[in-house]
Design a protein around this motif. Sequence first.
Motif, PDB file in Angstrom:
ATOM      1  N   GLU A  40       0.833  -1.209   0.000  1.00 12.23           N
ATOM      2  CA  GLU A  40       0.000   0.000   0.000  1.00 12.23           C
ATOM      3  C   GLU A  40       0.864   1.254   0.000  1.00 12.23           C
ATOM      4  OE1 GLU A  40      -3.199   2.133  -0.458  1.00 12.23           O
ATOM      5  OE2 GLU A  40      -3.357  -0.037  -0.185  1.00 12.23           O
ATOM      6  N   SER A  41       0.624   2.155  -0.948  1.00 12.67           N
ATOM      7  CA  SER A  41       1.327   3.433  -1.012  1.00 12.67           C
ATOM      8  C   SER A  41       0.531   4.388  -1.884  1.00 12.67           C
ATOM      9  CB  SER A  41       2.743   3.259  -1.576  1.00 12.67           C
ATOM     10  OG  SER A  41       2.699   2.808  -2.907  1.00 12.67           O
ATOM     11  N   PHE A  44       2.036   4.780  -5.953  1.00 14.46           N
ATOM     12  CA  PHE A  44       2.492   3.598  -6.671  1.00 14.46           C
ATOM     13  C   PHE A  44       2.579   3.850  -8.174  1.00 14.46           C
ATOM     14  CE2 PHE A  44       1.693  -0.370  -8.983  1.00 14.46           C
ATOM     15  CZ  PHE A  44       2.759  -1.126  -8.522  1.00 14.46           C
ATOM     16  N   SER A 104       1.428  -4.929   3.350  1.00 13.43           N
ATOM     17  CA  SER A 104       2.706  -4.383   3.799  1.00 13.43           C
ATOM     18  C   SER A 104       3.828  -4.892   2.915  1.00 13.43           C
ATOM     19  CB  SER A 104       2.965  -4.802   5.255  1.00 13.43           C
ATOM     20  OG  SER A 104       1.952  -4.318   6.105  1.00 13.43           O
ATOM     21  N   ARG A 137       9.321   0.360  -2.274  1.00 16.06           N
ATOM     22  CA  ARG A 137       8.626   1.636  -2.125  1.00 16.06           C
ATOM     23  C   ARG A 137       7.879   1.768  -0.795  1.00 16.06           C
ATOM     24  NH1 ARG A 137       7.124   5.143  -0.287  1.00 16.06           N
ATOM     25  NH2 ARG A 137       5.697   6.788  -0.920  1.00 16.06           N
ATOM     26  N   GLY A 138       7.008   0.810  -0.476  1.00 14.04           N
ATOM     27  CA  GLY A 138       6.169   0.954   0.715  1.00 14.04           C
ATOM     28  C   GLY A 138       6.908   0.719   2.001  1.00 14.04           C
ATOM     29  N   ASP A 335       2.747  15.189  -3.465  1.00 14.61           N
ATOM     30  CA  ASP A 335       2.676  13.965  -2.665  1.00 14.61           C
ATOM     31  C   ASP A 335       2.559  14.276  -1.180  1.00 14.61           C
ATOM     32  OD1 ASP A 335       3.076  11.082  -2.008  1.00 14.61           O
ATOM     33  OD2 ASP A 335       4.967  11.835  -1.206  1.00 14.61           O
ATOM     34  N   ARG A 339      -0.759  13.835   1.326  1.00 17.66           N
ATOM     35  CA  ARG A 339      -0.677  12.958   2.503  1.00 17.66           C
ATOM     36  C   ARG A 339      -0.981  13.725   3.797  1.00 17.66           C
ATOM     37  NH1 ARG A 339       4.324  10.421   3.443  1.00 17.66           N
ATOM     38  NH2 ARG A 339       5.505  11.639   1.917  1.00 17.66           N
TER      39      ARG A 339
END
Length: 395
Positions: A40-41, A44, A104, A137-138, A335, A339
């Motif tokens: 999850e990000s 992505f 994750s 990445r995540g 970004d 967030r």
Amino acid sequence: MKRWPLAAGAVVLVLGLVTGGAWMTLTPDHRTTFLVDASESPDFGEVADAVGAAASNMSADDSLALRRFGGTCASPDTSELVTPGTGQAAEIGDEARAIKPSGSATLLSGVLAAIDDFARTYPFRGSATNRVVVIARGGADACGKSADEVRTIVGKHTARAGVKIDFRFVGHRLAADQVKVLNEIAAATDARKPLLTKTSDELVTTMREISVPADLVAKEVKTAPCDGVTPETLAAAHPLGADVRYFDVKCQQDKFVLAKANTTTGQYDNLLVTFELQGDTWKYQSSGTSLPCGSIPQDVWQQWEMLCEFEAVVCRDGEAKVTDLDGVGCPTAIDIADRYRAAISAQQAQGQGLFWGSGEWSCVWPYEDGYSHAATPLKCTRTTDNKAVRLGDYQ
């Protein structure tokens, strides 16, 4: 009757020749698996675009594959989305963009599965190189195994595969603790130190560079744009006068040039001049004793050991306005702004100042002289270099 053994022997010989010929014909020189962090990000899409760009930059004769990872430690989810094959760069990009990130980061499970992919006789391995290009990445790996445990497990799988695999790791927008874990996993695969990126442009450039086989990279370096930059080429691109000469030419990333110009070298009033490669031509950008940042990234200015004058850029207008105040780059600015707004909506920001932090970013609803609190826009500051992003506008 005696002819049957001869005929059977001939058939076996022909089949052997055909099989051997097919093996030689179908075996690629290079085989590369893109191993993508699908946990999850919010960004992505940057990862998917970078994978597609890297795949499209490779030879159609290279065998390419795509594998994802992400899930839980109890049930790590990793799957091969595109099996190895030539001529499928477009499919790699399409499948990467179709991934729906979740769970994750379970990098180790993805690495082990990628190694096991090479243990099979078919699809054929590369005769020259076999590579796994990893984008984390995540996070790096949420499952908390020690460095010794990781090395032991990776070693067992590598021995079982029976082939030398060249791992290349890229960490995108990772915090310091995540970088530490990524370094440990990279070391366990005997890979070079992971490359770290913070913007989408950096990620695309890095992925293209490390995905190309080493022998092809060596050929490209010989004809790199920076190799052809001379005072004479700059003078042809932007003449300054018969007596003025360019000197102290510095080229970065095969795209940006900073040079000094004067009638005599070593003067204190040298003119600073910048150029940018556009297509196959060096184009003049700016000149003066101090220079605007323009389109030249901040890391390039740092490599030149120079400061530039940045003009605030509105990255997105309207109700969700985002302004890059100091040159962090619009993808990064949008970004962190999105967030932070999401954190406020989820009631994760603290107090009247709406304090919230994420990695190297610290966000707040500040009090500023001359403005009421209600009239002051939100602000996020990157603690590593004190560069800021503004959310909204002054009322």
